[in-house]
Scaffold this motif. Structure first.
Motif, PDB file in Angstrom:
ATOM      1  N   HIS A  45       0.809  -1.222   0.000  1.00 29.18           N
ATOM      2  CA  HIS A  45       0.000   0.000   0.000  1.00 29.18           C
ATOM      3  C   HIS A  45       0.839   1.268   0.000  1.00 29.18           C
ATOM      4  CE1 HIS A  45      -3.401  -2.574   1.027  1.00 29.18           C
ATOM      5  NE2 HIS A  45      -2.512  -3.218   1.739  1.00 29.18           N
ATOM      6  N   PHE A  46       2.079   1.138   0.454  1.00 31.40           N
ATOM      7  CA  PHE A  46       2.928   2.328   0.628  1.00 31.40           C
ATOM      8  C   PHE A  46       4.319   2.082   0.043  1.00 31.40           C
ATOM      9  CE2 PHE A  46       0.080   2.583   4.395  1.00 31.40           C
ATOM     10  CZ  PHE A  46      -0.316   3.912   4.361  1.00 31.40           C
ATOM     11  N   ASP A  47       4.962   3.190  -0.311  1.00 23.44           N
ATOM     12  CA  ASP A  47       6.402   3.219  -0.570  1.00 23.44           C
ATOM     13  C   ASP A  47       7.027   3.482   0.810  1.00 23.44           C
ATOM     14  OD1 ASP A  47       8.968   3.945  -1.269  1.00 23.44           O
ATOM     15  OD2 ASP A  47       8.380   5.688  -2.469  1.00 23.44           O
ATOM     16  N   VAL A  48       7.416   2.407   1.486  1.00 22.72           N
ATOM     17  CA  VAL A  48       7.791   2.531   2.908  1.00 22.72           C
ATOM     18  C   VAL A  48       9.290   2.824   3.028  1.00 22.72           C
ATOM     19  CG1 VAL A  48       7.589   1.498   5.186  1.00 22.72           C
ATOM     20  CG2 VAL A  48       6.093   0.718   3.362  1.00 22.72           C
ATOM     21  N   ILE A  49       9.610   3.884   3.738  1.00 19.63           N
ATOM     22  CA  ILE A  49      11.001   4.316   3.922  1.00 19.63           C
ATOM     23  C   ILE A  49      11.290   4.254   5.426  1.00 19.63           C
ATOM     24  CG2 ILE A  49      12.611   6.244   3.596  1.00 19.63           C
ATOM     25  CD1 ILE A  49      10.227   7.096   1.471  1.00 19.63           C
ATOM     26  N   VAL A  50      12.294   3.466   5.779  1.00 19.52           N
ATOM     27  CA  VAL A  50      12.541   3.201   7.204  1.00 19.52           C
ATOM     28  C   VAL A  50      13.994   3.557   7.537  1.00 19.52           C
ATOM     29  CG1 VAL A  50      11.972   1.574   9.043  1.00 19.52           C
ATOM     30  CG2 VAL A  50      11.113   1.161   6.743  1.00 19.52           C
ATOM     31  N   PRO A  51      14.230   4.768   8.007  1.00 23.75           N
ATOM     32  CA  PRO A  51      15.613   5.174   8.305  1.00 23.75           C
ATOM     33  C   PRO A  51      16.078   4.735   9.692  1.00 23.75           C
ATOM     34  CG  PRO A  51      14.107   7.019   8.610  1.00 23.75           C
ATOM     35  CD  PRO A  51      13.265   5.841   8.196  1.00 23.75           C
ATOM     36  N   ASP A  52      17.386   4.706   9.865  1.00 25.47           N
ATOM     37  CA  ASP A  52      17.994   4.707  11.201  1.00 25.47           C
ATOM     38  C   ASP A  52      18.247   6.167  11.554  1.00 25.47           C
ATOM     39  OD1 ASP A  52      18.124   1.943  11.554  1.00 25.47           O
ATOM     40  OD2 ASP A  52      20.167   1.780  10.749  1.00 25.47           O
ATOM     41  N   LEU A  53      17.760   6.604  12.693  1.00 24.71           N
ATOM     42  CA  LEU A  53      18.011   7.991  13.109  1.00 24.71           C
ATOM     43  C   LEU A  53      19.504   8.192  13.362  1.00 24.71           C
ATOM     44  CD1 LEU A  53      14.971   8.380  15.522  1.00 24.71           C
ATOM     45  CD2 LEU A  53      15.257   9.494  13.292  1.00 24.71           C
ATOM     46  N   ARG A  54      19.969   9.422  13.233  1.00 22.54           N
ATOM     47  CA  ARG A  54      21.412   9.693  13.400  1.00 22.54           C
ATOM     48  C   ARG A  54      21.945   9.140  14.731  1.00 22.54           C
ATOM     49  NH1 ARG A  54      22.636  16.039  14.207  1.00 22.54           N
ATOM     50  NH2 ARG A  54      21.409  16.347  12.332  1.00 22.54           N
ATOM     51  N   GLY A  55      23.133   8.556  14.645  1.00 22.92           N
ATOM     52  CA  GLY A  55      23.779   8.010  15.844  1.00 22.92           C
ATOM     53  C   GLY A  55      23.295   6.622  16.220  1.00 22.92           C
ATOM     54  N   LEU A  56      22.284   6.087  15.526  1.00 27.29           N
ATOM     55  CA  LEU A  56      21.708   4.781  15.874  1.00 27.29           C
ATOM     56  C   LEU A  56      21.744   3.874  14.647  1.00 27.29           C
ATOM     57  CD1 LEU A  56      18.749   6.191  17.984  1.00 27.29           C
ATOM     58  CD2 LEU A  56      20.818   5.098  18.858  1.00 27.29           C
ATOM     59  N   GLY A  57      21.675   2.564  14.880  1.00 33.75           N
ATOM     60  CA  GLY A  57      21.727   1.618  13.767  1.00 33.75           C
ATOM     61  C   GLY A  57      22.959   1.868  12.920  1.00 33.75           C
ATOM     62  N   ALA A  58      22.737   1.987  11.600  1.00 36.05           N
ATOM     63  CA  ALA A  58      23.868   2.165  10.674  1.00 36.05           C
ATOM     64  C   ALA A  58      24.057   3.624  10.274  1.00 36.05           C
ATOM     65  CB  ALA A  58      23.633   1.303   9.434  1.00 36.05           C
ATOM     66  N   SER A  59      23.383   4.543  10.952  1.00 33.07           N
ATOM     67  CA  SER A  59      23.539   5.972  10.622  1.00 33.07           C
ATOM     68  C   SER A  59      24.631   6.608  11.476  1.00 33.07           C
ATOM     69  CB  SER A  59      22.214   6.721  10.827  1.00 33.07           C
ATOM     70  OG  SER A  59      21.302   6.341   9.827  1.00 33.07           O
ATOM     71  N   GLU A  60      25.339   7.534  10.865  1.00 32.69           N
ATOM     72  CA  GLU A  60      26.471   8.174  11.557  1.00 32.69           C
ATOM     73  C   GLU A  60      25.999   9.148  12.631  1.00 32.69           C
ATOM     74  OE1 GLU A  60      29.993   8.494   8.235  1.00 32.69           O
ATOM     75  OE2 GLU A  60      28.868  10.272   8.734  1.00 32.69           O
ATOM     76  N   MET A  61      26.917   9.366  13.563  1.00 32.21           N
ATOM     77  CA  MET A  61      26.737  10.352  14.623  1.00 32.21           C
ATOM     78  C   MET A  61      27.439  11.626  14.164  1.00 32.21           C
ATOM     79  SD  MET A  61      26.018  10.246  17.984  1.00 32.21           S
ATOM     80  CE  MET A  61      26.236  11.421  19.297  1.00 32.21           C
ATOM     81  N   PRO A  62      26.848  12.805  14.316  1.00 33.31           N
ATOM     82  CA  PRO A  62      27.588  14.009  13.940  1.00 33.31           C
ATOM     83  C   PRO A  62      28.777  14.213  14.873  1.00 33.31           C
ATOM     84  CG  PRO A  62      25.492  14.576  14.961  1.00 33.31           C
ATOM     85  CD  PRO A  62      25.540  13.080  14.881  1.00 33.31           C
ATOM     86  N   SER A  63      29.819  14.864  14.356  1.00 32.89           N
ATOM     87  CA  SER A  63      31.011  15.030  15.194  1.00 32.89           C
ATOM     88  C   SER A  63      30.840  16.178  16.176  1.00 32.89           C
ATOM     89  CB  SER A  63      32.237  15.268  14.310  1.00 32.89           C
ATOM     90  OG  SER A  63      31.951  16.294  13.396  1.00 32.89           O
ATOM     91  N   SER A  64      29.910  17.099  15.885  1.00 33.85           N
ATOM     92  CA  SER A  64      29.803  18.283  16.748  1.00 33.85           C
ATOM     93  C   SER A  64      28.526  18.258  17.586  1.00 33.85           C
ATOM     94  CB  SER A  64      29.762  19.533  15.877  1.00 33.85           C
ATOM     95  OG  SER A  64      28.610  19.479  15.080  1.00 33.85           O
ATOM     96  N   GLY A  65      28.715  18.605  18.851  1.00 33.96           N
ATOM     97  CA  GLY A  65      27.670  19.010  19.788  1.00 33.96           C
ATOM     98  C   GLY A  65      26.383  18.217  19.876  1.00 33.96           C
ATOM     99  N   PRO A  66      25.527  18.587  20.839  1.00 35.14           N
ATOM    100  CA  PRO A  66      24.242  17.924  21.003  1.00 35.14           C
ATOM    101  C   PRO A  66      23.278  18.284  19.867  1.00 35.14           C
ATOM    102  CG  PRO A  66      24.474  19.718  22.589  1.00 35.14           C
ATOM    103  CD  PRO A  66      25.750  19.661  21.798  1.00 35.14           C
ATOM    104  N   TYR A  67      22.235  17.504  19.723  1.00 36.25           N
ATOM    105  CA  TYR A  67      21.243  17.779  18.686  1.00 36.25           C
ATOM    106  C   TYR A  67      19.843  17.624  19.264  1.00 36.25           C
ATOM    107  CZ  TYR A  67      22.403  12.786  18.305  1.00 36.25           C
ATOM    108  OH  TYR A  67      22.702  11.482  18.588  1.00 36.25           O
ATOM    109  N   THR A  68      18.885  18.100  18.490  1.00 34.45           N
ATOM    110  CA  THR A  68      17.507  18.188  18.978  1.00 34.45           C
ATOM    111  C   THR A  68      16.589  17.327  18.105  1.00 34.45           C
ATOM    112  OG1 THR A  68      17.034  19.999  17.480  1.00 34.45           O
ATOM    113  CG2 THR A  68      17.890  20.607  19.657  1.00 34.45           C
TER     114      THR A  68
END
Ligand code: MLT
Length: 255
Positions: A45-68
């Protein structure tokens, strides 16, 4: 999984099915795999897109500071830009619901329909907020074993699911877990935002949820008189795993 560069980091995502785009945003302390039991029910029914949020799973963590939460939502907006998708349905599980609300706050014109699964629009109490900072420090000092012990049994009402969640928690990078805890602690109150929603909204929650009790979902629902509600008796914090067919049916109401 595929990856794309967004806001200076590599973001990983899985994509399945055909139809109207549907972004599924995972919760804490998890990754996109938490949504996998639901995908067979949605991909027709859908074109389903399932990301890993930054810093989790296979997604990178930014090098600078906290995020919101707004930064996490901006990653999703850039992912959609990369895929050439302007408007999407979006559904978030628990912390993913907080990101979903931040996405709707920043990009209301891009939302076709919105789902909250075992989530809430209220912010943290002061005690919960300071507990998140304590937990983040402990994760950075000790690693994830204590968090897996504490959370895996609460992520579902069915003890058979504990190994599935333990394994998922233990593979997360401690820095990404600490980053997510801080983003959750600092999230704004979104209850007043709900009245502005001009798209279909679906709420799904388990009546046996120990992490975000049904009262929090009912509080959210009270601000959304036109939302469709699915209350699942005997289901805990993970409707996508514990009751996938019903959860998928509820999300289909967004189209
Ligand atoms: C989640 O499942 O994403 C978290 O438990 C949500 C929270 O801690 O508020």
């Amino acid at each position: 999984m595929q990856t794309v560069k967004v806001n200076g980091i590599s973001l990983a995502y899985e994509r399945q099915g055909q139809g109207i785009p549907l972004l599924l945003v995972h919760g804490f302390p998890l990754d996109h795999v938490a949504w996998q039991p639901l995908l067979p029910f949605l991909a027709q029914h859908f074109d389903v897109i399932v990301p890993d949020l930054r810093g989790l799973g296979a997604s990178e963590m930014p090098s600078s500071g906290p995020y919101t939460m707004a930064d996490l939502a901006a990653d999703l907006a850039e992912l959609l830009d990369h895929l050439g998708i302007r408007k999407t349905c979006i559904a978030g599980h628990s912390m993913g619901g907080y990101v979903t609300l931040a996405f709707a706050r920043a990009y209301p014109e891009r939302v076709q329909g919105l789902g909250l699964v075992a989530s809430q629009a209220a912010p943290d109490t002061p005690e919960r907020k300071s507990g998140r900072y304590t937990q983040a420090e402990r994760v950075l000092a000790e690693g994830l074993e204590f968090l897996a012990d504490a959370m895996a049994p609460k992520l579902s009402a069915n003890p058979d699911n504990i190994p599935f969640f333990r394994e998922m928690i233990l593979r997360q990078p401690p820095k990404g877990i600490a980053g997510a805890l801080q983003a959750m602690a600092e999230r704004p109150d979104s209850l007043d935002l709900l009245a502005s929603f001009a798209f279909p909204v679906t709420l799904v929650y388990g009546l046996a949820d120990e992490l975000i009790p049904p009262e929090r979902s009912r509080e959210t629902a009270a601000h959304l008189p036109n939302a469709s509600l699915l209350e699942l008796p005997g289901v805990g914090h993970s409707p996508a795993l514990e009751s996938p067919a019903e959860t998928a049916e509820a999300l289909k109401k967004l189209i």
